[in-house]
Design a protein around this motif. Structure first.
Motif, PDB file in Angstrom:
ATOM      1  N   GLU A 240     -29.190 -72.957 -62.624  1.00  0.00           N
ATOM      2  CA  GLU A 240     -28.812 -72.340 -62.133  1.00  0.00           C
ATOM      3  C   GLU A 240     -28.032 -72.223 -60.276  1.00  0.00           C
ATOM      4  N   PHE A 241     -28.582 -73.557 -59.896  1.00  0.00           N
ATOM      5  CA  PHE A 241     -28.891 -74.895 -58.713  1.00  0.00           C
ATOM      6  C   PHE A 241     -27.372 -74.771 -59.336  1.00  0.00           C
ATOM      7  N   SER A 242     -27.111 -75.548 -60.125  1.00  0.00           N
ATOM      8  CA  SER A 242     -25.489 -76.342 -59.811  1.00  0.00           C
ATOM      9  C   SER A 242     -25.054 -76.233 -59.392  1.00  0.00           C
ATOM     10  N   VAL A 243     -24.508 -73.791 -60.487  1.00  0.00           N
ATOM     11  CA  VAL A 243     -23.809 -73.197 -60.722  1.00  0.00           C
ATOM     12  C   VAL A 243     -23.406 -72.794 -59.406  1.00  0.00           C
ATOM     13  N   LEU A 244     -24.698 -72.175 -58.517  1.00  0.00           N
ATOM     14  CA  LEU A 244     -24.778 -71.651 -56.760  1.00  0.00           C
ATOM     15  C   LEU A 244     -23.971 -73.267 -56.090  1.00  0.00           C
ATOM     16  N   LYS A 245     -24.055 -74.218 -56.279  1.00  0.00           N
ATOM     17  CA  LYS A 245     -24.001 -75.922 -55.441  1.00  0.00           C
ATOM     18  C   LYS A 245     -22.212 -75.412 -55.144  1.00  0.00           C
ATOM     19  N   ALA A 246     -22.274 -75.274 -56.849  1.00  0.00           N
ATOM     20  CA  ALA A 246     -20.648 -75.542 -56.397  1.00  0.00           C
ATOM     21  C   ALA A 246     -19.579 -74.473 -56.337  1.00  0.00           C
ATOM     22  N   LYS A 247     -20.433 -72.742 -56.318  1.00  0.00           N
ATOM     23  CA  LYS A 247     -19.901 -71.596 -55.647  1.00  0.00           C
ATOM     24  C   LYS A 247     -19.820 -71.530 -54.118  1.00  0.00           C
ATOM     25  N   TYR A 248     -20.487 -72.098 -53.525  1.00  0.00           N
ATOM     26  CA  TYR A 248     -20.679 -72.409 -52.497  1.00  0.00           C
ATOM     27  C   TYR A 248     -20.208 -74.332 -51.699  1.00  0.00           C
ATOM     28  N   GLN A 249     -19.719 -74.788 -52.839  1.00  0.00           N
ATOM     29  CA  GLN A 249     -18.953 -75.706 -52.454  1.00  0.00           C
ATOM     30  C   GLN A 249     -20.119 -76.937 -51.196  1.00  0.00           C
ATOM     31  N   VAL A 250     -21.073 -76.671 -52.178  1.00  0.00           N
ATOM     32  CA  VAL A 250     -22.245 -78.064 -51.095  1.00  0.00           C
ATOM     33  C   VAL A 250     -22.326 -78.693 -52.356  1.00  0.00           C
ATOM     34  N   GLU A 251     -21.548 -79.129 -52.958  1.00  0.00           N
ATOM     35  CA  GLU A 251     -21.687 -79.852 -54.311  1.00  0.00           C
ATOM     36  C   GLU A 251     -22.911 -81.503 -53.814  1.00  0.00           C
ATOM     37  N   ALA A 252     -21.606 -81.833 -52.814  1.00  0.00           N
ATOM     38  CA  ALA A 252     -22.775 -83.353 -52.152  1.00  0.00           C
ATOM     39  C   ALA A 252     -23.676 -83.044 -51.231  1.00  0.00           C
ATOM     40  N   HIS A 253     -24.297 -82.471 -51.565  1.00  0.00           N
ATOM     41  CA  HIS A 253     -26.231 -82.371 -50.939  1.00  0.00           C
ATOM     42  C   HIS A 253     -27.034 -82.602 -51.892  1.00  0.00           C
ATOM     43  N   PRO A 254     -27.311 -83.939 -51.354  1.00  0.00           N
ATOM     44  CA  PRO A 254     -28.349 -84.774 -52.538  1.00  0.00           C
ATOM     45  C   PRO A 254     -29.049 -83.628 -53.195  1.00  0.00           C
ATOM     46  N   ASP A 255     -29.796 -82.707 -52.192  1.00  0.00           N
ATOM     47  CA  ASP A 255     -31.345 -81.981 -53.740  1.00  0.00           C
ATOM     48  C   ASP A 255     -30.649 -81.904 -54.386  1.00  0.00           C
ATOM     49  N   THR A 256     -31.161 -81.822 -55.731  1.00  0.00           N
ATOM     50  CA  THR A 256     -31.221 -81.553 -57.317  1.00  0.00           C
ATOM     51  C   THR A 256     -32.207 -81.058 -57.674  1.00  0.00           C
ATOM     52  N   SER A 257     -33.412 -80.942 -57.225  1.00  0.00           N
ATOM     53  CA  SER A 257     -34.244 -80.270 -57.330  1.00  0.00           C
ATOM     54  C   SER A 257     -34.566 -78.558 -57.267  1.00  0.00           C
ATOM     55  N   ILE A 258     -35.043 -77.496 -57.680  1.00  0.00           N
ATOM     56  CA  ILE A 258     -35.452 -76.586 -57.236  1.00  0.00           C
ATOM     57  C   ILE A 258     -36.540 -76.410 -56.728  1.00  0.00           C
ATOM     58  N   SER A 259     -37.535 -77.381 -56.326  1.00  0.00           N
ATOM     59  CA  SER A 259     -38.437 -77.068 -55.773  1.00  0.00           C
ATOM     60  C   SER A 259     -37.862 -76.989 -53.603  1.00  0.00           C
ATOM     61  N   SER A 260     -36.248 -77.737 -53.821  1.00  0.00           N
ATOM     62  CA  SER A 260     -35.547 -78.032 -52.316  1.00  0.00           C
ATOM     63  C   SER A 260     -35.548 -76.220 -51.735  1.00  0.00           C
TER      64      SER A 260
END
Length: 596
Positions: A240-260
């Protein structure tokens, strides 16, 4: 045993009766006596060793002695003999013998266990392995669940023991995995399937098959299953985190952990929930400004919906903060905050009311009217109940800088609905003064100066009342009544400023120009009262009445009300009450402590 004792005694008697014993016979008897003594000592020693407690006989019990001798020689005790010991309450003895015989078989058992461990841990058949070998100790330590050091594992670095080392490493891994994933109730230490493969999958966070999950459930590994479901939820959240990052165009942000914090923020934004301040600050620090803007948009939408419900504007279907209604409702909300009561332009609010009415939001418009009315009451320092009509319209006109109807103001004052010294009246007088000043500049009519000066005085601005006539060329004023009126208003302004001599000069000149006017005489009466010359003041007031004055008592009441010094106020009140208690009964109120 008893029979042996009997035969020995009989022989001794027989030999004694003969009377002549040879040396060989005596020797035989002596040896027999020594054997018996040794036998008793031996029996006693055995009883002590095997803890025979309740046998008190000094003579050996034949069967007990027989059993103890067998035990001492390491000969297997039969079931009949064990049963006899129990029946005769030699329980402790039976236990000692049983343990002793168990020990004699210990080597055999150790060898059998070692053979089993050889097979279990893949020791080759041709490998020599004794109980004394350190590798044997290692096998038993592994079997007991002990911690194996790296140096101990080094013992297995032999070509023939490669499989053994692999098995031990898997056993150690299996033990650790069982602890980590709450499966320690599985007692077998060998990594048998399917549990071992399941735990290894959990350790690398690999998804289980349905069959593996069902196996855990069927074998009551509920805690292990809970860990798996937790991993499943985390995997789902990561997707879900990966999908949301793509949806809101912030894929470049380094955080990948759901604790972020980013994951929580994106979920809130996707659900159109408002962010808290710390989340907005975090976005700003991360330079995620587009998300900051979006967060504010969601926050405004939530606030818009709340304000529409609160202020009866739900007829408006729009939920976008760009709608003009949102700004109006925010102003309305701010008006209900005391800290913002005086910060809004009434003309803007009036425009808001008109817009709401045009949009068919009559209920919201009425709420805004009531709120604005309350705000204006606060601004004009009106406390307590006040009818919205006509005072709301009056205050709106004052806010717009529009003149009031003087007749309406006078009427409201006379009816006691409006204070002549209140802020509404003062604002009215100020507007009147400004109007007459403009009229004078427009027309040149000096009567407008008199009106302007008078209204500045009523508005509490005596300095401005004097300024109006300060530069007047008196020589050009031909009308005597106008000169008198201008002098009276100037004198009254001087009196307001407590410049009594200047006020008296103006009043005296006004009398010269218009001796039949009551106004300069009324002013002289007030000046006399100010100076404490009450009798003289009464004379002046009487002359004012003779010339048509009808409000001298009001002037006297005003003098009392405006007197600031307590002692002087008491003095004038007592003078009035002594003079005419009925006529001046209103003055009694000024004798109360709160008035003094």
């Amino acid at each position: 045993m008893d029979e042996c004792k009997f035969n020995l005694a009989a022989s001794f008697v027989r030999f004694s009766s003969v009377g002549n014993l040879d040396e060989r016979s005596l020797t035989s008897i002596s040896r027999h006596m020594d054997h018996r003594k040794l036998q008793n000592q031996h029996f006693t020693a055995l009883k002590e060793k095997y803890q025979v407690e309740h046998n008190q006989s000094a003579e050996p019990d034949i069967f007990l002695y027989f059993i103890l001798r067998k035990a001492e020689l390491g000969i297997q005790i039969t079931e009949i003999e064990f049963q006899w010991l129990i029946e005769n309450r030699f329980t402790k003895t039976a236990g000692i013998i049983d343990l002793q015989q168990y020990k004699t078989e210990e080597l055999q058992r150790l060898e059998a266990e070692l053979l089993r461990l050889r097979v279990r841990y893949c020791i080759p058949e041709d490998a020599e392995l004794t109980i004394a070998n350190p590798i044997s100790s290692l096998l038993w330590k592994v079997e007991s669940g002990g911690v194996i050091s790296a140096s101990e594992l080094e013992l297995l670095n032999h070509d023939a023991l490669v499989d053994t080392k692999k098995v031990i490493q898997e056993v150690l891994q299996f033990s650790q995995l069982k602890v980590t994933y709450k499966a320690a109730k599985y007692l077998d230490r060998l990594p048998e399937e399917p549990l071992f493969s399941i735990l290894k999958k959990l350790d690398v966070r690999e998804q289980l098959t349905d069959a593996e999950a069902d196996w855990l459930l069927a074998h009551d590994f509920y805690e292990t299953l809970d860990i798996y479901w937790q991993q499943e939820n985390e995997r789902k959240a990561e997707r879900e985190f990966s999908v949301l990052k793509a949806k809101y165009q912030v894929e470049a942000h380094p955080d990948t952990s759901i604790s972020s914090p980013l994951y929580t923020i994106l979920k809130k934004l996707d659900a159109e929930e408002a962010l808290v301040n710390r989340e907005c600050k975090w976005l700003s620090k991360q330079n995620l400004n587009t998300l900051v803007t979006l967060a504010q948009h969601h926050k405004d939408k939530i606030l818009f919906a709340s304000l529409k419900s609160k202020y009866q504007a739900t007829q408006c279907e729009s939920s976008e903060p760009t709608n003009p209604l949102f700004l109006i409702l925010k102003r309305l909300e701010a008006l209900n905050s005391e800290t913002s009561m005086r910060n809004w332009d009434s003309q803007v609010i009036a425009g808001d009311i008109q817009w709401l009415s045009d949009q068919g939001l009559a209920g919201t418009a009425q709420i805004l009217i009531q709120t604005h009315f309350r705000m204006l009451k606060t601004k004009y320092r009106i406390f307590g109940a006040l009818a919205i009509e006509p005072f709301y319209e009056i205050m709106l006109r004052l806010e717009r800088g529009e003149r009031l109807d003087p007749k309406q103001v006078v009427q409201l004052i006379e009816e006691g609905r409006l204070s002549r010294t209140g802020n509404i009246a003062i604002a009215h007088y100020r507007l009147e003064a400004i109007f007459y000043e403009k009229e004078y500049r427009r027309t040149g009519n000096r009567w407008n100066l008199a009106s302007a000066s008078s209204n500045w005085r009523k508005a509490g601005k005596p300095e401005k009342a004097l300024q109006v006539t300060e530069t007047l060329n008196w020589d050009k004023v031909k009308e005597l009544d106008l000169k008198a009126a201008l002098l009276v208003t100037r004198g009254a302004a001087f009196r307001d400023l407590e410049q009594l001599d200047e006020a008296e000069q103006c009043a005296t000149k006004a009398m010269e120009y218009q001796p039949e006017s009551h106004q300069p005489f009324t002013l002289m009466g007030a000046l006399s009262y100010d100076r404490g010359n009450y009798t003289q003041g009464d004379d002046w007031f009487e002359m004012a009445v003779e010339r048509g004055a009808t409000d001298t008592d009001n002037e006297i009441e005003k003098i009392v009300r405006m007197t600031k010094q307590k002692e002087k106020r008491r003095e004038v009140v007592e003078y009035l009450l002594n003079k005419d208690p009925d006529r001046y009964k209103w003055a009694k109120v000024y004798l109360k402590p709160e008035s003094l």
